[in-house]
Scaffold this active site. Sequence first.
Site, PDB file in Angstrom:
ATOM      1  N   ASP A 131       0.857  -1.130  -0.120  1.00 50.50           N
ATOM      2  CA  ASP A 131      -0.036  -0.091  -0.043  1.00 50.50           C
ATOM      3  C   ASP A 131       0.726   1.211  -0.057  1.00 50.50           C
ATOM      4  O   ASP A 131       1.574   1.541   1.073  1.00 50.50           O
ATOM      5  CB  ASP A 131      -1.028  -0.042   1.221  1.00 50.50           C
ATOM      6  CG  ASP A 131      -1.889   1.010   1.243  1.00 50.50           C
ATOM      7  OD1 ASP A 131      -2.498   1.307   2.343  1.00 50.50           O
ATOM      8  OD2 ASP A 131      -2.156   1.874   0.268  1.00 50.50           O
ATOM      9  N   ASP A 161      -2.407   5.837  -5.090  1.00 45.22           N
ATOM     10  CA  ASP A 161      -2.610   4.797  -4.003  1.00 45.22           C
ATOM     11  C   ASP A 161      -2.614   3.508  -4.400  1.00 45.22           C
ATOM     12  O   ASP A 161      -3.694   3.138  -4.915  1.00 45.22           O
ATOM     13  CB  ASP A 161      -3.653   5.517  -3.412  1.00 45.22           C
ATOM     14  CG  ASP A 161      -3.996   4.597  -2.061  1.00 45.22           C
ATOM     15  OD1 ASP A 161      -5.074   4.695  -1.396  1.00 45.22           O
ATOM     16  OD2 ASP A 161      -3.221   3.590  -1.578  1.00 45.22           O
TER      17      ASP A 161
END
Length: 1277
Positions: A71, A277
């Site tokens: 992430d 992201d």
Amino acid sequence: MKGHGTIRLILGALLAEAWDIQRSQRKQEFNMLRKRADTFEEVVTNEKARGGYFATCRLGTPGQNLTMQLDTGSSDIWVPSSRAAACRQTQIGDEGCSFGSFTPSSSTSFTVVGEGDFDIEYLDGTSSRGDYFTDVFEIGGATLQNMTMGFGISTDIDYGLVGVGYAANEAIVGSTRSSSSIYPNLPVHMVNEGLINTVAYSLWLNDLDASSGNILFGGIDTEKYQGDLTRIVIYPHQTNPDIYTGFYVALTSLEAISSSGRDTLTSESFPIAVVLDSGTTLSYLPNDLASQIWTEVGAVYSSRYQLAVLPCSMQHSKGYFTFGLGGPSGPRISVTMDELVIDLTMGEAPTFSSGQYEGQDICALGIQNFTSGPYLLGDTFLRSAYVVYDLVNNEVGIAATDFNSTDSNIVPFPSSGAPIPSATVAPDQSEVTDRPAYTSPAFEAREGFQDASENENAAVGLAPAFGTVIPLFRHLSTKMRMIRAVAALNSGSAVGSRPAVRYAGLACRVAAINPPAAQCYSSRLSGLRYFSRSPVSRASSAAEAALKQAKELAAANMTPEAAAARMTPEEKKRLSMLRNIGIAAHIDSGKTTVTERILFYTGRVKAIHEVRGRDGVGAKMDSMELERERGITIQSAATFADWKKTENGKEETYHFNLIDTPGHIDFTIEVERAMRVLDGAVMVLCAVSGVQSQTITVDRQMKRYNVPRISFVNKMDRMGANPFKAVEMINSKLKIAAAAVQIPIGSEKEFEGVVDLIHMRSIRNDGQRGINVKVSNAIPEHLKELAEQKRQELIEKLADVDDEIAEMFLEEKTPTPEQIKAAIRRATISLKFTPVLMGSALADKCVQPMLDAVCDYLPNPSNVDNTALDRSKGEQPVNLLPYNSLPFVGLAFKLEENPYGQLTYIRVYQGSIKKGQYLFNSRNDKKVRIPRIVRMHSNEMEDVTEIGAGEICAVFGVECASGDTFTDGRLPYGMSSMFVPESVMSLSIRPKRSSDADAFSKAMNRFMREDPTFRLHVDEESEETIISGMGELHLDIYVERLRREYKVDCETGKPRVAYRETITRRADFDYLLKRQTGGPGDYARVMGWIEPNPENPETNKFEERVVGGTIPDKYIAACGKGFDEACIKGPLLGHRVIGAKMVVTDGATHVTDSSDYAFNLAAQMAFRKAFTEAGGTVLEPLMKTTITAPAEFQGNVLMLMNKRGSIVDTEVGADEFTMVADCSLNAMFGFSTHLRAATQGKGEFSMEFSHYAAAPPHLQKELVAAYEKELDAKRTK
Ligand SMILES: Nc1nc2c(ncn2[C@@H]2O[C@H](COP(=O)(O)OP(=O)(O)OP(=O)(O)O)[C@@H](O)[C@H]2O)c(=O)[nH]1
Ligand SMILES: [Mg+2]
């Protein structure tokens, strides 16, 4: 941040276990191979079921394997405890999560460093809490001692995360925990340990279909992108410019591009700070930008899924979006639609239950809306962008991902703080502060985005030669295409799906049972995490707000009852005098001639001009040059007229909207859309031929849209005219009760008028062109008996369909003329009956009584049921009522380009519109202004300022597609679309002069927009442009129009038939795919059989009957897709396969070499191999052909037909015969010339697609040989 909008599923333990074993074995090999000095590479796997990229890591001593999400949107590593409640859902054995979880007691190096201090929550509301600890952490072959990590004791996420964001964004920062200071997170720790030179890494996610990508710590891989790597700055923290917390970059432009054009999309928020992201499945942009994207792709907002959704088939769309970052000279990343259509489930896809996409599989669109920041570019964007994250210089390097990359060329960052290798900085980044004005785009590209279908007749954009460039698609190697094609079918269709694996809810619904949305997204963020804005706001997105408003409205004073009560007597009167009618019939029966009389008698035209008339002017309604030359109607034309009807000495004015339709089957779509929107029809029949082949087609169309009709037997002046035969044929062939309401006075040349059987009086025409109607109560003596008999027949027929008359009939009472008329009206409107009138348009006789009958028997708009679908109530049907005071609802049923611009014909179902008003297209919620409203009079128009409920009009300047519903924004309604028949014929086409390419593509785009039965595609292999349509005439007309209207001369190939392929018997298969090519190989074995689909000879079916799990479910789905794919291009001719069924019963896998790809391919190969043994056959379209010619030519015609098909029916009349035959379309090319020769030009024929049947063996042989030759030629080229 992780998984906002993530689709999480509870995977079966079996599947997860298999996956784990496979991954760990592979990883070891991989690390040894790929480790380079100064960089560490880790393969990340796209776990679609969990909506993210996962890496296999090892924790503790001895190492425990955990599969963790990577992430870029967060900065902590944390792992779930084996005892965490969330893991119980996916537990394997006694303990632990299916993706691995951590057991501290089994690690000798585990140390707690912050008890109870770990507390993280993500944007989607999920969270994890527990202790901070240090232990050994391994990723990509890099081993880190004393890595600080979170231990999720209480978590609702059942897998760990590896956050690789800025350390300043750690959950602990700014919190009130005891040790609230920054610790070295993974990339920083790697530098501290001397493993890499600088805090930077690159991420290559590859495309949606590829299951894996990689993260490269400390370097870049120049083989993984195309073009230049461009550096752009990362935005610092809003209030403290010294702190960087996330990968915020400037999104500065967005373009939508497709075969139909290119739109620049704008936003009030440009430049938009977007976070790159990798932990977010979808991308989220501001409302204004997202809604433009939805408009381009035709996405609709689903309140059920709280997502913009679209049919899965849109993944075939050739449109794409280009994102511009970091200003005008910054990197530009194109994202194609196959990257933006995301399965909602891993199992069977849900389907749209109604509306324009009814029956189609639902997929999520990869770009969603947020009403406020942070806006996110998640995986749906990042897969197309190779991104280098440089956390020292606070820059990212971006380039277009090379999906095709198989090589590696790793360049490490030489030292800490060195700029990204091989990257150039984007100039003019300061210009991104310029905020462009927000303007609504013209949505030029929208049409092209819709070209998503994959069959051979589909329009898939123009050839590059004609000005359309489709980047990305063009550099793909063959293998890549294969893989992409697999994904092209990745619509989660029913193949082999396990019902248990279904849509499990968005974002945070694994454990909870249907929590309300607000709860689901509630923000309980701790610490100073910058993604702290709660997406609760998303629930109040624009689309939802519109639905909510609509609900409130419905509750308010807008019910039909309330509107009806408010209706003024004037409006009631207006409605009762309104008729929307169409004239439809067989070719040449005289529709246009009848319409010309209507226009003359109503005063719309001053003089009558005939179809093919000697004055050379031509009928008003056939305005196109080609129509006048050929004497046929090609396009339907609308007009309006006022008819003054006199009843009992009282004159009343009726207002007609009228559409004259073409009779030829090739233009049948024109009839189709007219019937979709009209309230009633006049069915014209020829007095000699009665019900003809096209009458039957038109009858079907009237029935499809529940259109009541009156019948008019025309050409009563012709030799052999017999109206009663026509009446009988309507009864017997169309199966609708019919009775004459008139009988002729005189016939053929002596035809002078009719006896009106209702009032028992005679009607004749008088004066110039029969302008006066003479009514007399005297009936010619010789007709009295016939009139009585036919009147009785009329009453008897009515008694069959109308209770009131039936009762009177039983009581032997004679109904009055008023009672008869009322009964005819009731029965006609309820579609049980058609009254038959007669006359001769050409001889100007008895057209006016037909107009009276339109007023008397056809419905006004308030007499017919028109329904829309309420999108706020699961597309429940709702009645529309033609009251001006209700909110506006209208249907765009026809588009036409004329010299003044794009004209859209609209049927107004309820409410009214004024010039200058705004309307909303309910398909995409796009707002359009209506600058001009006109009423059409063939090719002329009359401006009006307002149009009321129930009317038909045309508007200018509205960008939409045929079949779009418009509302004034107050009702969430859409209307069902119309039926579009399949095309059976195609030909290749090319402008003779290359300089005409632009005009050619413009013309083609226009024709496709106007006519849904005209299609165009580019053959991928031959790169030829192929047009397809309803028949030779249809295509001919377009080629001719190109020449006349666009001055483009074209070369055309031989017309081609749309063949199909099928199998005739069962054949077993056992196919083993085994390939070793150095790296991981391909292995798949499939066994089973193929056979003709017993359920439907037109569709294909895949069935899984594997016992004992020899093929895991996910590969079964791949087999299904492989089968579907094999059916697209049949083995014999490359035409579509229909009526085949594949049953897979057994197979085998290999631990490392089996993949979706391998099973997909194996299924395809198995099918192809078994095809011959299963009696593979070519099917050809058989056409129902009807030939009519004078009786003397029957022998000649019979001879012609014997060669071409089998005769189904012959009817011999007084002097004409009609022959019906099923003919092979292939044999019918050039038939008109032969028929002309055989009948001295007196024969006529019409042709309509009937069904597919096996082609004769010699033809099959010929076709197959020709196809093989073609393939050989290509191979040797
Ligand atoms: N004898 C006779 N001929 C007629 C009559 N009405 C029309 N025609 C002729 O029939 C031919 C076809 O007429 P149209 O009005 O073009 O027929 P249509 O139904 O509009 O034809 P399409 O639109 O091409 O299907 C023309 O030559 C007309 O002059 C009639 O009442 N009697
Ligand atoms: Mg016509």
